[in-house]
Design a protein around this motif. Structure first.
Motif, PDB file in Angstrom:
ATOM      1  N   ALA A  32       0.852  -1.184   0.000  1.00 36.18           N
ATOM      2  CA  ALA A  32       0.000   0.000   0.000  1.00 36.18           C
ATOM      3  C   ALA A  32       0.889   1.236   0.000  1.00 36.18           C
ATOM      4  N   VAL A  33       0.627   2.134  -0.950  1.00 38.82           N
ATOM      5  CA  VAL A  33       1.411   3.363  -1.056  1.00 38.82           C
ATOM      6  C   VAL A  33       0.482   4.556  -1.183  1.00 38.82           C
ATOM      7  N   SER A  34       0.973   5.706  -0.766  1.00 39.06           N
ATOM      8  CA  SER A  34       0.220   6.947  -0.842  1.00 39.06           C
ATOM      9  C   SER A  34       0.811   7.812  -1.951  1.00 39.06           C
ATOM     10  N   VAL A  35      -0.057   8.265  -2.876  1.00 39.80           N
ATOM     11  CA  VAL A  35       0.372   9.132  -3.968  1.00 39.80           C
ATOM     12  C   VAL A  35      -0.657  10.248  -4.104  1.00 39.80           C
ATOM     13  N   ASN A  36      -0.213  11.466  -3.940  1.00 37.09           N
ATOM     14  CA  ASN A  36      -1.102  12.630  -4.062  1.00 37.09           C
ATOM     15  C   ASN A  36      -2.374  12.468  -3.232  1.00 37.09           C
ATOM     16  N   GLY A  37      -2.234  11.940  -2.020  1.00 37.31           N
ATOM     17  CA  GLY A  37      -3.369  11.788  -1.117  1.00 37.31           C
ATOM     18  C   GLY A  37      -4.255  10.584  -1.398  1.00 37.31           C
ATOM     19  N   GLN A  38      -3.934   9.800  -2.428  1.00 32.95           N
ATOM     20  CA  GLN A  38      -4.705   8.600  -2.751  1.00 32.95           C
ATOM     21  C   GLN A  38      -3.902   7.360  -2.357  1.00 32.95           C
ATOM     22  N   THR A  39      -4.610   6.270  -2.062  1.00 31.92           N
ATOM     23  CA  THR A  39      -3.954   5.034  -1.671  1.00 31.92           C
ATOM     24  C   THR A  39      -4.119   3.990  -2.767  1.00 31.92           C
TER      25      THR A  39
ATOM     26  N   ASN B 291       5.263   5.830   1.583  1.00 31.91           N
ATOM     27  CA  ASN B 291       5.440   6.877   0.576  1.00 31.91           C
ATOM     28  C   ASN B 291       6.313   6.354  -0.553  1.00 31.91           C
ATOM     29  N   LEU B 292       6.242   7.003  -1.704  1.00 32.06           N
ATOM     30  CA  LEU B 292       7.122   6.687  -2.827  1.00 32.06           C
ATOM     31  C   LEU B 292       8.257   7.691  -2.848  1.00 32.06           C
ATOM     32  N   GLU B 293       9.462   7.215  -3.084  1.00 36.25           N
ATOM     33  CA  GLU B 293      10.644   8.076  -3.148  1.00 36.25           C
ATOM     34  C   GLU B 293      11.534   7.616  -4.288  1.00 36.25           C
ATOM     35  N   LEU B 294      12.321   8.525  -4.821  1.00 38.06           N
ATOM     36  CA  LEU B 294      13.361   8.128  -5.771  1.00 38.06           C
ATOM     37  C   LEU B 294      14.484   7.453  -4.994  1.00 38.06           C
ATOM     38  N   PRO B 295      15.182   6.490  -5.603  1.00 38.35           N
ATOM     39  CA  PRO B 295      16.282   5.818  -4.895  1.00 38.35           C
ATOM     40  C   PRO B 295      17.395   6.797  -4.561  1.00 38.35           C
ATOM     41  N   PRO B 296      18.117   6.547  -3.472  1.00 43.07           N
ATOM     42  CA  PRO B 296      19.246   7.400  -3.122  1.00 43.07           C
ATOM     43  C   PRO B 296      20.381   7.217  -4.129  1.00 43.07           C
ATOM     44  N   LEU B 297      21.246   8.196  -4.196  1.00 47.75           N
ATOM     45  CA  LEU B 297      22.366   8.123  -5.136  1.00 47.75           C
ATOM     46  C   LEU B 297      23.438   7.144  -4.691  1.00 47.75           C
ATOM     47  N   GLU B 298      23.493   6.868  -3.366  1.00 50.37           N
ATOM     48  CA  GLU B 298      24.513   5.928  -2.891  1.00 50.37           C
ATOM     49  C   GLU B 298      24.176   4.501  -3.329  1.00 50.37           C
ATOM     50  N   SER B 299      24.994   3.575  -2.958  1.00 47.20           N
ATOM     51  CA  SER B 299      24.878   2.188  -3.400  1.00 47.20           C
ATOM     52  C   SER B 299      23.481   1.619  -3.162  1.00 47.20           C
TER      53      SER B 299
END
Length: 190
Positions: free
Chosen positions: A27-34, A100-108
């Motif tokens: 389950a993820v939240s995007v722009n207030g929607q699930t 929440n959804l996030e972009l991956p970190p730049l590290e390994s």
């Protein structure tokens, strides 16, 4: 929030009456929607036409929490399912935990994990240039049962999904990470 409580499982009945896990979603939240998020390689054409019944993870009451969802959209390696209903064993609705959804970190990206890694199965990520492969340390786990599992990071006690466990054309597990294009494309639609 415990990230395991955002996990949902779709199972299939085998001919011998045994139930096997077909894939996972979170389950993820995007722009207030699930939504439920999974790997596009987990979704079959018939899944896009049907209402899907998932069981939400619970250590004490597994199987008591049902999540009904239907196909919303496919965005590259990622598929989103719209949650239609969440019902407990007693017939009452429950609020599903969301990540929440996030972009991956730049590290390994080799040190990342999945919430089910905190339970029984540990995922070892091997990412070497263009080679994307996930190896399970516990060989007794059926690979397709973890298809669609979220790949998460923790920052200051907050858990975010940065990708999912996918399936290559060579039929091996692989990490699929968000990128700006895919995340932006989905955000415009919902």
């Amino acid at each position: 929030m415990e990230p395991c409580k955002a996990l949902c499982f779709l199972s299939k009945d085998e001919q011998n009456g045994e139930v096997k896990r077909r894939f996972m979603a979170s389950a993820v939240s995007v722009n207030g929607q699930t939504f439920l998020l999974t790997s596009s390689s987990a979704i079959k054409d018939k899944d896009k036409q049907e209402k899907l019944m998932f069981k939400r993870y619970s250590r004490k009451h597994f199987g008591h929490y049902t999540v009904k969802a239907s196909f919303f959209g496919e965005f590259g390696e990622f598929t989103f399912l719209r949650i239609k209903d969440t019902v407990k064993g007693n017939g009452k609705n429950f609020d599903i935990h969301r990540l929440n959804l996030e972009l991956p970190p730049l590290e390994s990206l080799n040190v990342l994990t999945s919430p089910c890694a905190m339970e029984k199965s540990k995922f070892d990520f091997n990412c070497d240039g263009d080679i994307r492969k996930i190896e399970l340390s516990d060989k007794s786990i059926e690979e397709t049962s973890i298809l669609g599992a979220p790949i998460i990071i923790e920052q200051s006690g907050q858990f975010s999904v940065i990708g999912v466990v996918g399936w290559t054309s060579e039929e091996t597990l692989c990490p699929c990470y968000w990128n700006k294009n895919t995340l932006g494309e989905f955000s415009l639609v919902c």
